[in-house]
Every structure is written in structure tokens, then in C-alpha cells.
Design a protein around this motif. Sequence first.
Motif, PDB file in Angstrom:
ATOM      1  N   GLN A 244      36.460  32.019  52.635  1.00 50.59           N
ATOM      2  CA  GLN A 244      35.207  32.620  53.058  1.00 50.59           C
ATOM      3  C   GLN A 244      35.027  33.957  52.355  1.00 50.59           C
ATOM      4  N   GLU A 245      33.818  34.464  52.422  1.00 47.69           N
ATOM      5  CA  GLU A 245      33.538  35.783  51.853  1.00 47.69           C
ATOM      6  C   GLU A 245      33.921  36.850  52.863  1.00 47.69           C
ATOM      7  N   HIS A 246      34.742  37.804  52.442  1.00 48.65           N
ATOM      8  CA  HIS A 246      35.198  38.870  53.323  1.00 48.65           C
ATOM      9  C   HIS A 246      34.509  40.183  52.961  1.00 48.65           C
ATOM     10  N   ASP A 247      33.884  40.801  53.947  1.00 50.44           N
ATOM     11  CA  ASP A 247      33.355  42.165  53.810  1.00 50.44           C
ATOM     12  C   ASP A 247      32.459  42.342  52.590  1.00 50.44           C
ATOM     13  N   GLY A 248      31.649  41.318  52.299  1.00 50.62           N
ATOM     14  CA  GLY A 248      30.713  41.416  51.187  1.00 50.62           C
ATOM     15  C   GLY A 248      31.332  41.340  49.812  1.00 50.62           C
ATOM     16  N   ASP A 249      32.612  40.959  49.728  1.00 53.45           N
ATOM     17  CA  ASP A 249      33.286  40.860  48.428  1.00 53.45           C
ATOM     18  C   ASP A 249      32.951  39.504  47.802  1.00 53.45           C
ATOM     19  N   HIS A 250      31.731  39.414  47.306  1.00 55.55           N
ATOM     20  CA  HIS A 250      31.276  38.147  46.739  1.00 55.55           C
ATOM     21  C   HIS A 250      32.047  37.795  45.464  1.00 55.55           C
ATOM     22  N   ALA A 251      32.488  38.798  44.725  1.00 54.78           N
ATOM     23  CA  ALA A 251      33.178  38.533  43.464  1.00 54.78           C
ATOM     24  C   ALA A 251      34.474  37.764  43.710  1.00 54.78           C
ATOM     25  N   SER A 252      35.259  38.200  44.682  1.00 55.22           N
ATOM     26  CA  SER A 252      36.508  37.493  44.988  1.00 55.22           C
ATOM     27  C   SER A 252      36.228  36.126  45.597  1.00 55.22           C
ATOM     28  N   PHE A 253      35.225  36.051  46.469  1.00 55.42           N
ATOM     29  CA  PHE A 253      34.892  34.763  47.083  1.00 55.42           C
ATOM     30  C   PHE A 253      34.515  33.734  46.028  1.00 55.42           C
ATOM     31  N   LEU A 254      33.700  34.131  45.071  1.00 51.53           N
ATOM     32  CA  LEU A 254      33.289  33.205  44.021  1.00 51.53           C
ATOM     33  C   LEU A 254      34.468  32.783  43.139  1.00 51.53           C
ATOM     34  N   ALA A 255      35.538  33.561  43.167  1.00 54.65           N
ATOM     35  CA  ALA A 255      36.733  33.236  42.380  1.00 54.65           C
ATOM     36  C   ALA A 255      37.811  32.545  43.211  1.00 54.65           C
ATOM     37  N   SER A 256      37.475  32.066  44.405  1.00 54.31           N
ATOM     38  CA  SER A 256      38.474  31.489  45.312  1.00 54.31           C
ATOM     39  C   SER A 256      39.248  30.334  44.703  1.00 54.31           C
ATOM     40  N   ALA A 257      38.647  29.619  43.766  1.00 52.83           N
ATOM     41  CA  ALA A 257      39.361  28.500  43.137  1.00 52.83           C
ATOM     42  C   ALA A 257      40.616  28.965  42.414  1.00 52.83           C
ATOM     43  N   ALA A 258      40.692  30.251  42.083  1.00 55.60           N
ATOM     44  CA  ALA A 258      41.920  30.772  41.474  1.00 55.60           C
ATOM     45  C   ALA A 258      43.093  30.628  42.444  1.00 55.60           C
ATOM     46  N   ASP A 259      42.811  30.832  43.744  1.00 56.24           N
ATOM     47  CA  ASP A 259      43.866  30.631  44.736  1.00 56.24           C
ATOM     48  C   ASP A 259      44.190  29.152  44.893  1.00 56.24           C
ATOM     49  N   MET A 260      43.158  28.292  44.850  1.00 50.80           N
ATOM     50  CA  MET A 260      43.415  26.855  44.928  1.00 50.80           C
ATOM     51  C   MET A 260      44.295  26.409  43.758  1.00 50.80           C
ATOM     52  N   ASP A 261      43.996  26.890  42.549  1.00 45.92           N
ATOM     53  CA  ASP A 261      44.834  26.570  41.385  1.00 45.92           C
ATOM     54  C   ASP A 261      46.284  26.999  41.630  1.00 45.92           C
ATOM     55  N   TYR A 262      46.449  28.232  42.107  1.00 43.80           N
ATOM     56  CA  TYR A 262      47.791  28.766  42.376  1.00 43.80           C
ATOM     57  C   TYR A 262      48.515  27.924  43.423  1.00 43.80           C
ATOM     58  N   PHE A 263      47.805  27.584  44.494  1.00 39.91           N
ATOM     59  CA  PHE A 263      48.389  26.801  45.587  1.00 39.91           C
ATOM     60  C   PHE A 263      48.889  25.458  45.055  1.00 39.91           C
ATOM     61  N   ILE A 264      48.042  24.755  44.336  1.00 39.09           N
ATOM     62  CA  ILE A 264      48.411  23.443  43.799  1.00 39.09           C
ATOM     63  C   ILE A 264      49.616  23.557  42.867  1.00 39.09           C
ATOM     64  N   GLU A 265      49.547  24.489  41.939  1.00 31.43           N
ATOM     65  CA  GLU A 265      50.615  24.606  40.940  1.00 31.43           C
ATOM     66  C   GLU A 265      51.939  25.036  41.570  1.00 31.43           C
ATOM     67  N   SER A 266      51.868  25.834  42.632  1.00 34.77           N
ATOM     68  CA  SER A 266      53.091  26.248  43.325  1.00 34.77           C
ATOM     69  C   SER A 266      53.733  25.082  44.057  1.00 34.77           C
ATOM     70  N   VAL A 267      52.921  24.256  44.713  1.00 33.91           N
ATOM     71  CA  VAL A 267      53.472  23.100  45.430  1.00 33.91           C
ATOM     72  C   VAL A 267      54.035  22.080  44.443  1.00 33.91           C
ATOM     73  N   VAL A 268      53.352  21.878  43.325  1.00 33.34           N
ATOM     74  CA  VAL A 268      53.885  20.984  42.285  1.00 33.34           C
ATOM     75  C   VAL A 268      55.254  21.469  41.821  1.00 33.34           C
ATOM     76  N   ALA A 269      55.363  22.772  41.561  1.00 29.69           N
ATOM     77  CA  ALA A 269      56.633  23.328  41.083  1.00 29.69           C
ATOM     78  C   ALA A 269      57.736  23.140  42.119  1.00 29.69           C
ATOM     79  N   THR A 270      57.417  23.361  43.393  1.00 32.08           N
ATOM     80  CA  THR A 270      58.412  23.206  44.450  1.00 32.08           C
ATOM     81  C   THR A 270      58.846  21.752  44.586  1.00 32.08           C
ATOM     82  N   ALA A 271      57.875  20.836  44.600  1.00 32.87           N
ATOM     83  CA  ALA A 271      58.199  19.410  44.716  1.00 32.87           C
ATOM     84  C   ALA A 271      59.077  18.954  43.552  1.00 32.87           C
ATOM     85  N   ASP A 272      58.759  19.433  42.361  1.00 31.42           N
ATOM     86  CA  ASP A 272      59.543  19.026  41.199  1.00 31.42           C
ATOM     87  C   ASP A 272      60.945  19.646  41.215  1.00 31.42           C
TER      88      ASP A 272
END
Length: 511
Positions: A244-272
Motif C-alpha cells: 500500500q501507499e504509506h504517508d503519501g510516498d507514491h514513489a516507493s509505492f509505485l516501485a513495490s514490485a522491487a520488493d516482490m522481486d526480492y522476495f521471490i529471489e530470496s525464497v528461490v535462493a533458500t529453497a535451492d
Amino acid sequence: MSRARVTLDRDFVVGEVPPRIFGSFVEHMGRCVYTGIYEPGHPTADAQGYRGDVLDLVKELGATVVRYPGGNFVSGYDWEDGVGQERPRRLDGAWHTVETNAFGLHEFVDWARLAGVEVMEAVNLGTRGVQEARALVEYANHPGGTELSDRRRKNGHDEPFDIRLWCLGNEMDGPWQMGAKTADEYGRLAAEAAKAMRLVDPSIELVACGSSNSGMPTFGAWEQTVLGHTYDEVDYVSLHAYYQEHDGDHASFLASAADMDYFIESVVATADAVRAKGKHKKRIDLSFDEWNVWYATGKNTPDQPHVIERAGVWREHPRIIEDEYSVTDAVVVGTFLNSLLRHGDRVKIANQAQLVNVIAPIRSEEAGPAWRQSIFWPFARTAALARGTVLRAAVTSDRYDTARFGGVDLVDVSATWDEERGRVALFLAHRGLDDEAEVGVDLRGWAAGRVTRAEVLAVPEGGDRHTTNTQDAPDRVGLAPLDGVRAEDGTVSLRLPPLSWSVVELEVTLA
């Protein structure tokens, strides 16, 4: 004017598009089931009470698999309450509501068949355990000749449900979860439940609970421990994430997929890493079986669970987190779909949560018509056009600074190639609020032909980035033609409006 350059090579691929990444989620929460997909007496309802207007939109959305019945709800749910003629009314502690059990497994399976979606069933490993999970598989999938399978036949379904996908509980690392467990406790229970379930039906596919989000204090360690117990018994590990958008920080909210990328890649690394340590031969893939934008502060939620609880009131299907989604939210959802596609070699299942009313692309009201929210459109077009192979797009884009993720590309891209139809599809999100983005696409191995589709979702005339669709104005935010797309030889050029999500599909021939 910002700029981006995209290079696509037909030999540089991620893998096949996983059909199950266009999944959704139906939980017994708020009005997702009742007055969502199920409302006897609605003008469009059929004889079983399924809303026809919602069903039509679900088909248009293009969902391929739907997870059921939860979510937090499943950790206190007795599946037997939702089958047969005598159905008890129960208190649901997860959402502080009264569950009537008028809708259960049989109704959901029938609805799923009408909707053309695969069922992804979750078992209760919170307040229940191995025997109940094993029994549910027997009830659902065994042909007949046993007490449980014959009970299903007596209850109206002679043929097995043949449910392939099963979730071993839900968010078991979360202290909010009924029956929450440590990683060792859950890992042992999930492994034993998995073995017992597979003894009934060896063909099923199983999902172990990963971390509830990447911010959990046990993230990483949880996956390592759980997979240490379950690696040989399961096929997938789950991920859940809401933004979600926090405290009007639209720039970070619009970049949220960066966290999704990190989350996916971290779980892949752990599973492997668990695979390497245990010298396992198979590979564990990922099921991102809850994701969406969710304004967790209770936006548009007059009947918040904590308010109800303080008042001592237990209600049937009250309004809970019925967020109204804006242009901004739609662009962010488009970037999430891009992230899932870019990781399609490991993310094989993904479910946007939820399907109707509760943080959903589809909204409905009692007796009235259903309508599409802004986030409906990126999902529907991506589900319809992402076919064949996910391409490994090389993107060079102007960047912008964010407080949470540092520098992030202004233009976010994924692409697919449908060799059978001779089509390349581009899915593009422009995160900039002020300027257009000029995008050039270099095609290697193809010659570009006719543009077969070019559409854009952007701020409508007279609106702003917060504009939403409502029951009274259901079409304010939608798709419009994207003008000025030019394709010739091995290049494509286009301009993206500020804050927009676009899809471009074109015919290609091998060069």
C-alpha cells in the motif's frame, strides 16, 4: 520526456508462461462468498444461487485457478460443516463473524466448474491436523466404496472432485493465525499431513507454507527449517505479500514490485540451498498464492473486525476491506504481474487476493450489478495475452529515486512470445507522474508486422491518480487505444502517458 530501451531476443527466454500464475482467491471473509459469488435471489442468480453477473466478469478476468476457503479462515474451519444437508452456524474467530455454512465445498466445486477454473484447496493445520487433512482428500478425490467417498456421493457428487492442488495450512508463522506454530512444529506437521494425504491420492500437488511476508522476523530461517522437514513431501513453498501507499510516498509505492522481486529471489535462493544441503534431486517451485494492493488501515471498511469485536457483535458477512482501487493501484498491480512473469521459471502458481468485494478486481452489491475495478484490466489483459514463452527482456530505462528501494526504473516491462500464433506481447508500466516515456523496442530474431493490439490505462480526462470506478461510475478507469505505436522491420516505438499501464501485441515473423 523520459526514455527506455527494451531488447527482446527470441533465443533469450525465461521459460514457458505458467498458466496457473493467473490465479485468484475466494475466502470466507466479508462479502467475497456471500453477495459476491453467491447470492440466491439476485436477479442474475441461477438455480444454485451463483451470481451470473459476477460469473461473467470472472470469466472475462481470465482466472485459471482459485484458492479456497482461506486464508485465515481455514485455520479454524471444519470442512465437514460445509457439506451435507444439516449445516451448523459457527463463530469464525479469524474475522469475528458468523459463518452460516450455506456455501461449502460442493458449492465451490460446482461454481469453479462453471467459471472454468481449477480448484486449489487449503486444509486446516491450525486447529486440526493430519487425520482431518487426510479425510478431506478421501472425501474429495476417492471414487467410492468407503464411508467418506460414499458420503460425498450421497451429498450429490457421484464423481470425485479430482482436486490436484492442496495448501498445507495458511500463514502458520503468523501470531494472528489460529494454531500458529514455530517452523519446526509446522514443518513436522506439514510433512506428516503431506504423507498421509498422498497415501490417499499420490497424484496431488502440495504447497508448504512459507513466510507470511518478507518483513517477518523469521523470514528466510522459516523457509529453511520448514523445507528441511518437508522437501521430499511437497512441490511448492508459498509466498504472501500485500502493498500500500504509506504517508503519501507514491514513489516507493509505485516501485513495490522491487520488493516482490526480492522476495521471490530470496525464497528461490533458500529453497535451492536446502536442495543442495539435502542432496535432493527435485526442485521446489514457488506458489505466490496471496498478493495484491491492500490498504490495511481499513479504507472503505465501515465494519472493521476490531470495531465489531469491541461492540460484542457477531455479524454474517459484514463489509471487510472493500478497497476502491485507483489508477495508481492499477499501475502497481501491472508491475506485480510483470514480476511474476519475469520469474515464471520458478513461480508456477500465483493468486491475486481476493476475487470479489474483498480487496478485489470485481465489486458487487446486493440486488445491483457487479462492476470492474481499475485493477481488473491489467490482470485480464495479461491473462489473455501472455501466452507461449516468457522472454528475458533487457531493459535500459531512465530511473527515479525512492525512499524505500533506492533507484528504480521508470518503465517496468515484461514480454511473451506466442510462437504458435506468431505474436509478441509487451506489458509496460510507466511509473512517472509528470512526463511521457518514449520507449524503443529492438526485436532480435523477428521482423515486426502488424500491431494487433495497443491499449493503455491512464489517468482519465478530468481525473487524477486517485480516480476509481464506483457502482455509479463503473467505467471511469479503463482501457483506451494507445495511439502512435509504430512497428517496422526489427523495431517498435511508442510513447507511454504518465502513470500508465499498457499492452502492445504485434505480429512477428522469424527473421
